[in-house]
Design a protein around this motif. Structure first.
Motif, mmCIF file in Angstrom:
data_model
loop_
_atom_site.group_PDB
_atom_site.id
_atom_site.type_symbol
_atom_site.label_atom_id
_atom_site.label_comp_id
_atom_site.label_asym_id
_atom_site.label_seq_id
_atom_site.Cartn_x
_atom_site.Cartn_y
_atom_site.Cartn_z
ATOM 1 N N ILE A 194 0.540 10.941 6.646
ATOM 2 C CA ILE A 194 0.199 10.842 8.071
ATOM 3 C C ILE A 194 -0.905 9.817 8.265
ATOM 4 C CG2 ILE A 194 -0.894 12.102 9.979
ATOM 5 C CD1 ILE A 194 0.730 14.564 8.994
ATOM 6 N N ASN A 195 -1.879 9.849 7.335
ATOM 7 C CA ASN A 195 -2.968 8.881 7.373
ATOM 8 C C ASN A 195 -2.452 7.452 7.329
ATOM 9 O OD1 ASN A 195 -5.677 9.113 7.707
ATOM 10 N ND2 ASN A 195 -5.974 10.221 5.769
ATOM 11 N N MET A 215 -1.091 2.412 9.974
ATOM 12 C CA MET A 215 -0.077 1.422 10.301
ATOM 13 C C MET A 215 -0.023 1.216 11.817
ATOM 14 S SD MET A 215 3.494 1.451 8.329
ATOM 15 C CE MET A 215 4.574 2.242 9.492
ATOM 16 N N MET A 216 -0.030 2.363 12.536
ATOM 17 C CA MET A 216 0.029 2.286 13.995
ATOM 18 C C MET A 216 -1.211 1.594 14.546
ATOM 19 S SD MET A 216 1.768 5.928 14.804
ATOM 20 C CE MET A 216 1.191 6.105 16.474
ATOM 21 N N SER A 244 1.630 18.793 -2.126
ATOM 22 C CA SER A 244 2.533 18.204 -1.140
ATOM 23 C C SER A 244 1.891 18.217 0.241
ATOM 24 C CB SER A 244 3.886 18.913 -1.141
ATOM 25 O OG SER A 244 3.755 20.154 -0.530
ATOM 26 N N LYS A 245 1.011 19.247 0.467
ATOM 27 C CA LYS A 245 0.290 19.283 1.735
ATOM 28 C C LYS A 245 -0.625 18.062 1.837
ATOM 29 C CE LYS A 245 -0.791 23.699 2.716
ATOM 30 N NZ LYS A 245 -1.816 24.767 2.714
ATOM 31 N N LYS A 246 -1.313 17.800 0.716
ATOM 32 C CA LYS A 246 -2.232 16.669 0.654
ATOM 33 C C LYS A 246 -1.444 15.365 0.827
ATOM 34 C CE LYS A 246 -5.853 14.598 -2.227
ATOM 35 N NZ LYS A 246 -5.381 13.267 -1.848
ATOM 36 N N GLN A 247 -0.291 15.364 0.138
ATOM 37 C CA GLN A 247 0.551 14.174 0.199
ATOM 38 C C GLN A 247 0.968 13.897 1.650
ATOM 39 O OE1 GLN A 247 3.157 14.201 -3.148
ATOM 40 N NE2 GLN A 247 4.650 12.955 -2.106
ATOM 41 N N THR A 256 0.841 -1.193 0.000
ATOM 42 C CA THR A 256 0.000 0.000 0.000
ATOM 43 C C THR A 256 0.880 1.248 0.000
ATOM 44 O OG1 THR A 256 -1.477 -1.265 1.367
ATOM 45 C CG2 THR A 256 -1.974 1.073 1.119
ATOM 46 N N ILE A 257 1.898 1.223 0.893
ATOM 47 C CA ILE A 257 2.789 2.375 0.990
ATOM 48 C C ILE A 257 3.501 2.584 -0.343
ATOM 49 C CG2 ILE A 257 4.863 3.288 2.110
ATOM 50 C CD1 ILE A 257 3.936 1.812 4.627
ATOM 51 N N PHE A 258 3.944 1.472 -0.908
ATOM 52 C CA PHE A 258 4.644 1.561 -2.181
ATOM 53 C C PHE A 258 3.734 2.183 -3.239
ATOM 54 C CE2 PHE A 258 7.564 0.798 -5.448
ATOM 55 C CZ PHE A 258 6.875 0.267 -6.522
#
Ligand code: NAG
Ligand code: NAG
Ligand code: NAG
Ligand code: NAG
Ligand code: CA
Length: 351
Positions: free
Chosen positions: A80-81, A86-87, A72-75, A5-7
């Motif tokens: 963070i999401n 993940m946490m 980049s703000k959205k990114q 997902t991160i990838f």
């Protein structure tokens, strides 16, 4: 899964960025194309045209810059999401594991009323060095002949700690101290060196007694017996008239000899004379990391002819994987057994 997902998120970010730069490119192309027809006009017009173009370009650049900033703000927000998710997953996993331990404890409690009574009986035993009770065979000799959990008192003279043990007082004459059990399937056996050293799990459910205890208990000439059951309800056993492991400095190396039993080919022999390995200690005889592949702690060679501390798979999933609780000599490399018990008693034990 999460990593994928991160990838994907990252590649999405990259393609968005690429898209923005592509837009800059086409807008610049459009601007310069628009400049060309003005070439035939007056110098002044040309000049104005030029400056308007530049102005427009500047505005577009400013817009793009702000677009990029927003992007980049959205990114960052998305990132963070992802981290939060993940946490949360990790948290959930820990809670899940906690629940499992709890459930397994409860499950086992229901089945151990009699065992607890025996435990209390054992606790009232006298504790002198001469009567040192240091395994199930000595309990058996003291007329404790019912299978179950007993508490062995600590003994300073012998240097032995207090220890709860599961005794099999029935199989082939009894007197067996169980060092490993797989039957409930909720406790993970994919543990680290320290946990295999000290032992883990629930003595009334699935557990590993601990390499230190096994080392200590096999200082005297010891017999090892492995009882196994498959998902069709058939049982087999493997017995070794000689069993010991070396100390931690020598990586709890396995020695077995004189196999007998009905479990087909002797599938522990391949592991004879190999060091113990866990997911964080690769002591196997392989370029590969067998403990990672087989998801357990064991005397991995390269890698397995049996994997009794592998993953517990339930019926239906029991024949699909190579990291299950296997004994190749009976059911091959893909069949995860339903139940296993490894137990020991002194060679000189007489029922
Ligand atoms: C730039 O932004 C202004 C104000 O936000 C808007 O009116 C204008 O249409 C934008 N121009 C481009 C090329 O996006
Ligand atoms: C087994 O462990 C011993 C001592 O820890 C070490 O000397 C030896 O090299 C190890 N053998 C293998 C195959 O890792
Ligand atoms: C294991 O190795 C020892 C030598 O270290 C040998 O005496 C014994 O027979 C071997 N056991 C088996 C089952 O082959
Ligand atoms: C295996 O059994 C044979 C015959 O009973 C015996 O001579 C030998 O010492 C045993 N090996 C070990 C390592 O106990
Ligand atoms: Ca290796």
């Amino acid at each position: 899964m999460l990593r994928r997902t991160i990838f994907r998120f990252f590649s999405l970010g990259v393609s968005l960025a690429l898209l923005s730069f592509a837009q800059v490119g086409t807008q610049q192309a459009r601007v310069s194309r628009r400049r060309t027809p003005a070439a035939g006009g007056a110098n002044l017009l040309k000049h104005i045209s030029c400056c308007e173009d530049v102005k427009e370009l500047t505005v577009q650049m400013a817009n793009l810059t702000s677009m990029l900033a927003e992007l980049s703000k959205k990114q960052e927000a998305d990132w963070i999401n992802v981290v939060m998710q993940m946490m949360e997953l990790e948290n959930g996993h820990q809670q899940h594991e906690g629940r499992i331990t709890e459930v397994e404890g409860k499950y086992s409690e229901i089945h151990s009323r009699l065992e607890i009574m025996q435990l209390q009986a054992a606790q009232t035993l006298p504790q002198t060095s001469a009567d040192a009770i240091y395994d199930c065979s000595s309990l058996y000799s003291r007329t404790y002949k019912i299978s179950g959990v007993y508490k062995l008192p600590s003994d300073e003279f012998m240097g032995t700690p207090e220890l709860e043990v599961l005794c099999d007082m029935e199989t082939n004459g009894g007197g067996w101290t169980v060092i490993q059990r797989r039957k409930v399937g909720l406790t993970s056996f994919n543990r680290d060196w320290k946990q295999y050293k000290d032992g883990f799990g629930n003595i009334r459910g699935d557990f590993w007694l601990g390499n230190e205890h096994i080392f200590r208990l096999t200082r005297q000439p010891t017999v090892l017996r492995i009882d196994m059951e498959d998902w069709e309800g058939q049982t087999r056993y493997a017995e070794y008239n000689f069993f010991t492991i070396s100390n931690e400095m020598n990586s709890y190396k396995l020695f077995i000899a004189n196999y007998s039993g009905n479990a087909g080919r002797d599938s522990l022999r391949y592991h004879n004379n190999t060091n113990f390995s866990t997911k964080n200690r690769d002591n196997d005889k392989c370029v590969d990391d067998c403990a990672q592949f087989r998801k357990g702690g064991y005397w991995y060679n390269c890698c397995t002819d049996s994997n009794l501390n592998g993953v517990f798979y339930r019926y239906g999933d029991h024949n699909k994987n190579t990291d299950g609780i296997t004994w190749y000599g009976w059911h091959g490399s893909h069949y995860s057994l339903k139940r296993v018990e490894m137990k020991i008693r002194p060679q000189n034990f007489t029922p």
